[in-house]
Motif scaffolding. Structure first.
Motif, PDB file in Angstrom:
ATOM      1  N   ARG A 158      -0.846 -20.354  11.391  1.00 15.26           N
ATOM      2  CA  ARG A 158      -2.165 -20.030  10.846  1.00 15.26           C
ATOM      3  C   ARG A 158      -2.521 -18.577  11.121  1.00 15.26           C
ATOM      4  NH1 ARG A 158      -7.072 -20.283  13.377  1.00 15.26           N
ATOM      5  NH2 ARG A 158      -6.310 -21.672  14.998  1.00 15.26           N
ATOM      6  N   MET A 159      -2.235 -18.116  12.323  1.00 14.94           N
ATOM      7  CA  MET A 159      -2.531 -16.731  12.667  1.00 14.94           C
ATOM      8  C   MET A 159      -1.717 -15.756  11.826  1.00 14.94           C
ATOM      9  SD  MET A 159      -2.929 -16.834  16.804  1.00 14.94           S
ATOM     10  CE  MET A 159      -4.373 -17.581  17.568  1.00 14.94           C
ATOM     11  N   ARG A 160      -0.461 -16.090  11.590  1.00 15.01           N
ATOM     12  CA  ARG A 160       0.372 -15.213  10.760  1.00 15.01           C
ATOM     13  C   ARG A 160      -0.149 -15.174   9.328  1.00 15.01           C
ATOM     14  NH1 ARG A 160       4.858 -16.445  14.454  1.00 15.01           N
ATOM     15  NH2 ARG A 160       5.143 -18.529  13.599  1.00 15.01           N
ATOM     16  N   ALA A 161      -0.580 -16.323   8.822  1.00 15.98           N
ATOM     17  CA  ALA A 161      -1.110 -16.369   7.456  1.00 15.98           C
ATOM     18  C   ALA A 161      -2.392 -15.547   7.362  1.00 15.98           C
ATOM     19  CB  ALA A 161      -1.365 -17.813   7.038  1.00 15.98           C
ATOM     20  N   ALA A 162      -3.279 -15.684   8.348  1.00 20.33           N
ATOM     21  CA  ALA A 162      -4.511 -14.895   8.352  1.00 20.33           C
ATOM     22  C   ALA A 162      -4.201 -13.411   8.516  1.00 20.33           C
ATOM     23  CB  ALA A 162      -5.431 -15.372   9.480  1.00 20.33           C
ATOM     24  N   GLY A 163      -3.181 -13.095   9.304  1.00 25.70           N
ATOM     25  CA  GLY A 163      -2.780 -11.699   9.473  1.00 25.70           C
ATOM     26  C   GLY A 163      -2.234 -11.103   8.190  1.00 25.70           C
ATOM     27  N   ARG A 164      -1.561 -11.914   7.389  1.00 29.41           N
ATOM     28  CA  ARG A 164      -1.072 -11.442   6.100  1.00 29.41           C
ATOM     29  C   ARG A 164      -2.238 -11.091   5.184  1.00 29.41           C
ATOM     30  NH1 ARG A 164       0.660 -14.864   1.454  1.00 29.41           N
ATOM     31  NH2 ARG A 164       1.465 -13.404  -0.075  1.00 29.41           N
ATOM     32  N   PHE A 165      -3.276 -11.934   5.202  1.00 26.69           N
ATOM     33  CA  PHE A 165      -4.478 -11.613   4.428  1.00 26.69           C
ATOM     34  C   PHE A 165      -5.069 -10.287   4.885  1.00 26.69           C
ATOM     35  CE2 PHE A 165      -9.091 -11.414   4.670  1.00 26.69           C
ATOM     36  CZ  PHE A 165      -9.416 -11.384   3.320  1.00 26.69           C
ATOM     37  N   GLN A 166      -5.189 -10.124   6.182  1.00 28.22           N
ATOM     38  CA  GLN A 166      -5.793  -8.901   6.713  1.00 28.22           C
ATOM     39  C   GLN A 166      -5.010  -7.679   6.259  1.00 28.22           C
ATOM     40  OE1 GLN A 166      -6.773  -9.034  10.884  1.00 28.22           O
ATOM     41  NE2 GLN A 166      -6.738  -6.813  11.077  1.00 28.22           N
ATOM     42  N   GLY A 167      -3.680  -7.788   6.234  1.00 34.58           N
ATOM     43  CA  GLY A 167      -2.853  -6.671   5.793  1.00 34.58           C
ATOM     44  C   GLY A 167      -3.084  -6.324   4.338  1.00 34.58           C
ATOM     45  N   GLU A 168      -3.147  -7.341   3.488  1.00 38.44           N
ATOM     46  CA  GLU A 168      -3.367  -7.101   2.067  1.00 38.44           C
ATOM     47  C   GLU A 168      -4.761  -6.526   1.818  1.00 38.44           C
ATOM     48  OE1 GLU A 168      -1.443  -7.304  -0.524  1.00 38.44           O
ATOM     49  OE2 GLU A 168       0.328  -8.243   0.322  1.00 38.44           O
ATOM     50  N   PHE A 169      -5.747  -7.076   2.506  1.00 35.91           N
ATOM     51  CA  PHE A 169      -7.116  -6.593   2.327  1.00 35.91           C
ATOM     52  C   PHE A 169      -7.245  -5.152   2.808  1.00 35.91           C
ATOM     53  CE2 PHE A 169     -11.508  -5.977   3.732  1.00 35.91           C
ATOM     54  CZ  PHE A 169     -12.192  -6.319   2.568  1.00 35.91           C
ATOM     55  N   THR A 170      -6.659  -4.841   3.956  1.00 37.74           N
ATOM     56  CA  THR A 170      -6.731  -3.487   4.485  1.00 37.74           C
ATOM     57  C   THR A 170      -6.061  -2.494   3.536  1.00 37.74           C
ATOM     58  OG1 THR A 170      -6.752  -4.338   6.758  1.00 37.74           O
ATOM     59  CG2 THR A 170      -6.190  -2.016   6.465  1.00 37.74           C
ATOM     60  N   ALA A 171      -4.971  -2.922   2.888  1.00 42.58           N
ATOM     61  CA  ALA A 171      -4.299  -2.046   1.928  1.00 42.58           C
ATOM     62  C   ALA A 171      -5.203  -1.744   0.732  1.00 42.58           C
ATOM     63  CB  ALA A 171      -2.998  -2.690   1.461  1.00 42.58           C
ATOM     64  N   ILE A 172      -5.966  -2.735   0.289  1.00 43.40           N
ATOM     65  CA  ILE A 172      -6.922  -2.502  -0.802  1.00 43.40           C
ATOM     66  C   ILE A 172      -8.000  -1.519  -0.367  1.00 43.40           C
ATOM     67  CG2 ILE A 172      -8.811  -3.599  -2.076  1.00 43.40           C
ATOM     68  CD1 ILE A 172      -7.043  -5.981  -2.558  1.00 43.40           C
ATOM     69  N   VAL A 173      -8.498  -1.702   0.844  1.00 41.67           N
ATOM     70  CA  VAL A 173      -9.526  -0.793   1.354  1.00 41.67           C
ATOM     71  C   VAL A 173      -8.970   0.621   1.481  1.00 41.67           C
ATOM     72  CG1 VAL A 173     -11.082  -0.304   3.283  1.00 41.67           C
ATOM     73  CG2 VAL A 173     -10.712  -2.665   2.554  1.00 41.67           C
ATOM     74  N   ALA A 174      -7.722   0.727   1.929  1.00 41.87           N
ATOM     75  CA  ALA A 174      -7.101   2.044   2.104  1.00 41.87           C
ATOM     76  C   ALA A 174      -7.005   2.801   0.787  1.00 41.87           C
ATOM     77  CB  ALA A 174      -5.709   1.884   2.717  1.00 41.87           C
ATOM     78  N   ASP A 175      -6.788   2.090  -0.301  1.00 39.62           N
ATOM     79  CA  ASP A 175      -6.728   2.751  -1.602  1.00 39.62           C
ATOM     80  C   ASP A 175      -8.049   3.413  -1.963  1.00 39.62           C
ATOM     81  OD1 ASP A 175      -4.106   2.018  -1.998  1.00 39.62           O
ATOM     82  OD2 ASP A 175      -4.577   0.223  -3.164  1.00 39.62           O
ATOM     83  N   LEU A 176      -9.134   2.930  -1.357  1.00 40.42           N
ATOM     84  CA  LEU A 176     -10.459   3.456  -1.688  1.00 40.42           C
ATOM     85  C   LEU A 176     -10.949   4.482  -0.673  1.00 40.42           C
ATOM     86  CD1 LEU A 176     -12.553   3.040  -3.939  1.00 40.42           C
ATOM     87  CD2 LEU A 176     -13.679   1.356  -2.481  1.00 40.42           C
ATOM     88  N   VAL A 177     -10.702   4.225   0.621  1.00 39.69           N
ATOM     89  CA  VAL A 177     -11.268   5.097   1.656  1.00 39.69           C
ATOM     90  C   VAL A 177     -10.214   5.935   2.368  1.00 39.69           C
ATOM     91  CG1 VAL A 177     -13.114   3.424   2.039  1.00 39.69           C
ATOM     92  CG2 VAL A 177     -11.126   3.409   3.567  1.00 39.69           C
ATOM     93  N   GLY A 178      -8.931   5.670   2.117  1.00 38.70           N
ATOM     94  CA  GLY A 178      -7.869   6.385   2.810  1.00 38.70           C
ATOM     95  C   GLY A 178      -7.339   5.598   3.994  1.00 38.70           C
ATOM     96  N   GLU A 179      -6.102   5.881   4.365  1.00 44.00           N
ATOM     97  CA  GLU A 179      -5.432   5.142   5.441  1.00 44.00           C
ATOM     98  C   GLU A 179      -6.162   5.275   6.774  1.00 44.00           C
ATOM     99  OE1 GLU A 179      -2.907   3.149   5.461  1.00 44.00           O
ATOM    100  OE2 GLU A 179      -2.153   3.374   3.408  1.00 44.00           O
ATOM    101  N   GLN A 180      -6.648   6.476   7.073  1.00 46.56           N
ATOM    102  CA  GLN A 180      -7.232   6.724   8.394  1.00 46.56           C
ATOM    103  C   GLN A 180      -8.470   5.874   8.638  1.00 46.56           C
ATOM    104  OE1 GLN A 180      -7.904  10.858   9.195  1.00 46.56           O
ATOM    105  NE2 GLN A 180      -8.629  10.511  11.271  1.00 46.56           N
ATOM    106  N   SER A 181      -9.250   5.632   7.603  1.00 47.31           N
ATOM    107  CA  SER A 181     -10.511   4.889   7.762  1.00 47.31           C
ATOM    108  C   SER A 181     -10.417   3.439   7.326  1.00 47.31           C
ATOM    109  CB  SER A 181     -11.621   5.577   6.948  1.00 47.31           C
ATOM    110  OG  SER A 181     -11.813   6.907   7.350  1.00 47.31           O
TER     111      SER A 181
END
Length: 216
Positions: free
Chosen positions: A142-165
């Protein structure tokens, strides 16, 4: 001819589907292995051959749900026809849709760790369990599955605000989305008194993130 493994997979699928239905109807309290087995049309002992108890069954539901949500978010992230803002709006909307359509599942996905009996004596801290938990450990999966979501979501955010933020704004956006979902579910987000809707608030979150990138 159906093999034993195939038959077991069919039974497990039926049990998970039945448990998901019961969860939607009455929350975790409605999910018992006896009722799940009856709803799935299997023998009384069948659920116990696939799950050690109610908690492992609910954990399996959460894991599958995280995987489905992550697949949706991944599709958004890789859709070149969408702008970065639209991808983020879609990802946040995916979470809100779960809260609206399946509130008990939403609570199961996001409730505080440690409230589940199986989490109390996990033995490993959450990060190590997610990374190093043994294969077949329901909580680790379950933790790995939730971590996969977090990775995908963070990548979407990075496309908008940049990797650093990305991680900072990712946490802020998720906190905002959870607050919106909770207010909507509890009936406190009343457009008549507050003058706004959940979707309008999500739009505001997305514009906030877009403006943060423009300001840097």
């Amino acid at each position: 001819m159906v093999t034993r493994a195939e038959s077991a997979a069919v039974t497990r699928r039926a049990l998970l589907d039945a448990a998901s239905d019961l969860l939607d109807l009455g929350g975790p309290e409605a999910v018992t292995l006896r009722e799940v087995g009856a709803r799935a049309g299997v023998s009384r002992g069948a659920p116990y051959r696939h799950f050690t108890g109610k908690d492992s069954l609910l954990t399996a539901i959460a894991t599958e749900s995280w995987e489905r949500v992550t697949d949706q978010v991944h599709s958004l992230r890789t859709d070149t026809g969408l702008s970065a803002s639209d991808r983020l709006r879609g990802a946040l909307g995916t979470l809100l849709a779960i809260g609206r359509d399946r509130p008990h599942l939403y609570d199961l996905l996001f409730r505080r760790p440690g409230r589940r009996p199986e989490d109390l004596d996990a033995g490993l801290d959450p990060v190590r369990r997610r990374l190093c938990g043994p294969a077949g450990d329901p909580v680790a999966e379950r933790m790995r599955a939730a971590g996969r979501f977090q990775g995908e979501f963070t990548a979407i955010v990075a496309d908008l605000v940049g990797e650093q933020s990305a991680r900072h704004y990712g946490a802020l956006l998720l906190a905002g989305a959870h607050g919106i979902a909770d207010m909507e579910l509890s009936g406190h987000l009343d457009p008549g008194s507050l003058g706004t809707t959940a979707d309008e608030l999500v739009d505001t979150l997305v514009r906030m993130a877009a403006n943060a990138r423009a300001a840097t």
